[in-house]
Motif scaffolding. Sequence first.
Motif, PDB file in Angstrom:
ATOM      1  N   LEU A 179       0.856  -1.176   0.000  1.00 19.10           N
ATOM      2  CA  LEU A 179       0.000   0.000   0.000  1.00 19.10           C
ATOM      3  C   LEU A 179       0.896   1.231   0.000  1.00 19.10           C
ATOM      4  O   LEU A 179       1.743   1.383   0.876  1.00 19.10           O
ATOM      5  N   LEU A 180       0.717   2.073  -0.999  1.00 20.59           N
ATOM      6  CA  LEU A 180       1.528   3.277  -1.133  1.00 20.59           C
ATOM      7  C   LEU A 180       0.741   4.481  -0.629  1.00 20.59           C
ATOM      8  O   LEU A 180      -0.403   4.684  -1.028  1.00 20.59           O
ATOM      9  N   ALA A 181       1.354   5.263   0.246  1.00 21.07           N
ATOM     10  CA  ALA A 181       0.716   6.471   0.781  1.00 21.07           C
ATOM     11  C   ALA A 181       1.540   7.685   0.386  1.00 21.07           C
ATOM     12  O   ALA A 181       2.751   7.726   0.631  1.00 21.07           O
ATOM     13  N   ASP A 182       0.900   8.659  -0.229  1.00 19.22           N
ATOM     14  CA  ASP A 182       1.573   9.871  -0.701  1.00 19.22           C
ATOM     15  C   ASP A 182       1.596  10.913   0.419  1.00 19.22           C
ATOM     16  O   ASP A 182       0.556  11.344   0.907  1.00 19.22           O
ATOM     17  N   SER A 183       2.799  11.323   0.798  1.00 16.98           N
ATOM     18  CA  SER A 183       2.941  12.299   1.886  1.00 16.98           C
ATOM     19  C   SER A 183       2.444  13.683   1.493  1.00 16.98           C
ATOM     20  O   SER A 183       2.171  14.523   2.348  1.00 16.98           O
ATOM     21  N   GLY A 277       7.683  12.608  -0.941  1.00 13.02           N
ATOM     22  CA  GLY A 277       7.290  11.445  -1.725  1.00 13.02           C
ATOM     23  C   GLY A 277       6.393  10.506  -0.948  1.00 13.02           C
ATOM     24  O   GLY A 277       5.465  10.948  -0.269  1.00 13.02           O
ATOM     25  N   CYS A 278       6.679   9.221  -1.009  1.00 13.18           N
ATOM     26  CA  CYS A 278       5.727   8.223  -0.533  1.00 13.18           C
ATOM     27  C   CYS A 278       6.279   7.307   0.542  1.00 13.18           C
ATOM     28  O   CYS A 278       7.492   7.148   0.696  1.00 13.18           O
ATOM     29  N   ALA A 300      -3.377  11.429   3.386  1.00  8.52           N
ATOM     30  CA  ALA A 300      -2.365  10.760   2.570  1.00  8.52           C
ATOM     31  C   ALA A 300      -3.075   9.862   1.558  1.00  8.52           C
ATOM     32  O   ALA A 300      -3.510   8.758   1.903  1.00  8.52           O
ATOM     33  N   PRO A 301      -3.245  10.305   0.310  1.00 10.27           N
ATOM     34  CA  PRO A 301      -3.875   9.465  -0.713  1.00 10.27           C
ATOM     35  C   PRO A 301      -3.121   8.151  -0.867  1.00 10.27           C
ATOM     36  O   PRO A 301      -1.883   8.115  -0.762  1.00 10.27           O
ATOM     37  N   THR A 302      -3.843   7.077  -1.112  1.00 15.78           N
ATOM     38  CA  THR A 302      -3.213   5.758  -1.178  1.00 15.78           C
ATOM     39  C   THR A 302      -3.448   5.091  -2.530  1.00 15.78           C
ATOM     40  O   THR A 302      -4.400   5.395  -3.241  1.00 15.78           O
ATOM     41  N   MET A 303      -2.552   4.151  -2.850  1.00 13.60           N
ATOM     42  CA  MET A 303      -2.691   3.305  -4.030  1.00 13.60           C
ATOM     43  C   MET A 303      -2.319   1.885  -3.645  1.00 13.60           C
ATOM     44  O   MET A 303      -1.341   1.675  -2.916  1.00 13.60           O
TER      45      MET A 303
END
Length: 318
Positions: A179-183, A277-278, A300-303
Amino acid sequence: MKIFCKAPAKVIISGEHSVVYGHPALVAAVNIYSKVSVDAVDEIGAHEIYSEKYGVAKMIGGAFSGPSQLKPFARIITVFRDSEGFKGRLKVRISSDIPPASGMGSSASLSVALANALLKLVYEKPPDEKVFNLAMEGERVAHVNPSGVDVAAALWGGLILFVKDKGVERLEAGQGVFLLADSGLERSTKDMISKVASLKEKEPDLFNIIMASVSSVTTRISRLLQSDIAEAGRLMTLNHLLLSLMGVSNSRLDSLVWTSISAGAYGAKLTGGGGGGCVLALVDENTLNTVEETLRNLNAPTMILRTVEKGVYLEELD
């Protein structure tokens, strides 16, 4: 002739920064892409590079006019023209779904897609070594001292253990979900690389201890992702602490890491150059929704990221 190429983004699971100094990095190509089209015209004139984000650049001879962000791609065109004896005019369009300055290798993905498309003008199947070397020309403009790990991921795809100047070891994709979270913080890889280089110069003993530790952690994670994701996650968190000692983390990234773990992630760390970054969290299907919701509550939007086995590829040719 018009050629279309796509190349994937990447996330570094462990080993960013240390990879520049000859230590291994564990990296996965993931399901977000950049796209490049190259239109080769049999006429004399300025080469053009068009970016949806940055605008238009033109180049003729050694002269360049346009946004500085497009200089890496101008360099790739120049080296291609000189090394392969290309005589025509090129019209290049680049676009990317990869967030810039996120640590996901946006410039490398574009560089690999462009290098592959250009070399397809000359070779039926562009040799991997030529694609790698040509893409690295652009990366050297974009960054101070690129390791090549981003280029390797975009070129070959999959989960790989990469060592600078020694090649790659392809691995089985591991268990768990990333799970990627954008700072929300942009940063410069170039600045972060310089920061680590400064640590090496000012405190060489500490630098060597950190590098050896990251190298050991990276190798262990590469063997554990397939069998023990709980331990792999703990080692990812240890990698984050080591990156903090290098000086490339900050309070925002630290907060996202510890919040992820508190919400149920096996482990988490910054991914990429740092400074912004992430953050990458290792979760499973049971904890995914909880961790994702908790991170979104911190703005923090996630992908959700999946490893893709295929690297750069030709999308269409006419």
